[in-house]
Design an enzyme around this catalytic site. Structure first.
Site, PDB file in Angstrom:
ATOM      1  N   GLN A  45       0.847  -1.202   0.000  1.00 18.20           N
ATOM      2  CA  GLN A  45       0.000   0.000   0.000  1.00 18.20           C
ATOM      3  C   GLN A  45       0.880   1.248   0.000  1.00 18.20           C
ATOM      4  OE1 GLN A  45      -2.792   0.450   3.262  1.00 18.20           O
ATOM      5  NE2 GLN A  45      -3.867   2.121   2.226  1.00 18.20           N
ATOM      6  N   HIS A  98      -8.661   1.759  -1.171  1.00 21.47           N
ATOM      7  CA  HIS A  98      -9.073   1.631  -2.575  1.00 21.47           C
ATOM      8  C   HIS A  98      -8.996   0.168  -2.986  1.00 21.47           C
ATOM      9  CE1 HIS A  98      -4.765   2.486  -2.341  1.00 21.47           C
ATOM     10  NE2 HIS A  98      -4.619   1.694  -3.387  1.00 21.47           N
TER      11      HIS A  98
HETATM   12  P1  AMP Z   1      -1.470   1.044  -3.489  1.00 21.86           P
HETATM   13  O1  AMP Z   1       0.007   0.926  -3.780  1.00 21.86           O
HETATM   14  O2  AMP Z   1      -2.175  -0.249  -3.279  1.00 21.86           O
HETATM   15  O3  AMP Z   1      -1.670   2.030  -2.347  1.00 21.86           O
HETATM   16  O4  AMP Z   1      -2.125   1.663  -4.791  1.00 21.86           O
HETATM   17  C1  AMP Z   1      -1.992   3.010  -5.128  1.00 21.86           C
HETATM   18  C2  AMP Z   1      -2.134   3.085  -6.611  1.00 21.86           C
HETATM   19  O5  AMP Z   1      -2.375   4.438  -6.958  1.00 21.86           O
HETATM   20  C3  AMP Z   1      -0.878   2.651  -7.378  1.00 21.86           C
HETATM   21  O6  AMP Z   1      -1.202   1.548  -8.229  1.00 21.86           O
HETATM   22  C4  AMP Z   1      -0.499   3.896  -8.169  1.00 21.86           C
HETATM   23  O7  AMP Z   1      -0.017   3.603  -9.459  1.00 21.86           O
HETATM   24  C5  AMP Z   1      -1.798   4.664  -8.208  1.00 21.86           C
HETATM   25  N1  AMP Z   1      -1.678   6.098  -8.367  1.00 21.86           N
HETATM   26  C6  AMP Z   1      -0.798   6.929  -7.765  1.00 21.86           C
HETATM   27  N2  AMP Z   1      -1.020   8.194  -8.145  1.00 21.86           N
HETATM   28  C7  AMP Z   1      -2.068   8.170  -8.999  1.00 21.86           C
HETATM   29  C8  AMP Z   1      -2.773   9.161  -9.741  1.00 21.86           C
HETATM   30  N3  AMP Z   1      -2.462  10.455  -9.672  1.00 21.86           N
HETATM   31  N4  AMP Z   1      -3.807   8.762 -10.536  1.00 21.86           N
HETATM   32  C9  AMP Z   1      -4.134   7.452 -10.616  1.00 21.86           C
HETATM   33  N5  AMP Z   1      -3.503   6.474  -9.931  1.00 21.86           N
HETATM   34  C10 AMP Z   1      -2.481   6.824  -9.140  1.00 21.86           C
END
Ligand code: AMP
Ligand code: ZN
Length: 117
Positions: A97, A103
């Site tokens: 995370q 999410h």
């Molecule tokens: P997690 O690592 O499970 O917390 O997932 C966070 C996700 O958010 C990752 O897969 C990132 O690639 C994605 N992410 C980070 N910044 C953005 C953004 N500005 N728009 C869309 N996705 C994003």
């Protein structure tokens, strides 16, 4: 992390950009900026909650909604028909995370392996 510093709260408030593909009064669905599969969507509740660990009994309906919307957007993107999809909630840094706002990842469009890395 509080809501002021939270990237997903900024996206929900419209002060940070994102490719929004679905929204309702409880969640939005955006495309992941760094996709790990041909289709990689994020189902994000409007309410700030750092992780699944912060969910309480009052959140059970919201959690169910997030999963139902995950299935709906997966269907709408053809993932249900094309071999299926994976819905993932990373919880804690050791699980990967990186954004501290709960999410659901919806991934599909390629073969998935098990166990996940
Ligand atoms: P997690 O690592 O499970 O917390 O997932 C966070 C996700 O958010 C990752 O897969 C990132 O690639 C994605 N992410 C980070 N910044 C953005 C953004 N500005 N728009 C869309 N996705 C994003
Ligand atoms: Zn947030």
């Amino acid at each position: 992390m509080n809501e002021t510093d939270c990237l997903f709260c900024k996206i929900l408030a419209g002060s940070a950009a994102a490719d929004v593909i679905y929204q309702d009064n409880r969640c939005v669905v955006i495309r992941d900026i760094n996709p790990q599969a041909p289709t990689h969507l994020l189902v994000v509740p409007r309410e700030h909650m750092e992780s699944l660990d912060d969910a309480s009994p009052k959140d059970e309906s919201l959690l169910g909604h997030l999963l139902r919307i995950s299935a709906r957007v997966a269907y709408e993107h053809g993932l249900s028909e094309s071999g299926g999809y994976r819905a993932v909630i990373n919880t804690g840094s050791g699980a990967g995370q990186s954004v501290l706002h709960l999410h659901v990842h919806v991934l599909g469009g390629r073969e998935m392996t098990w166990p996940p890395g």
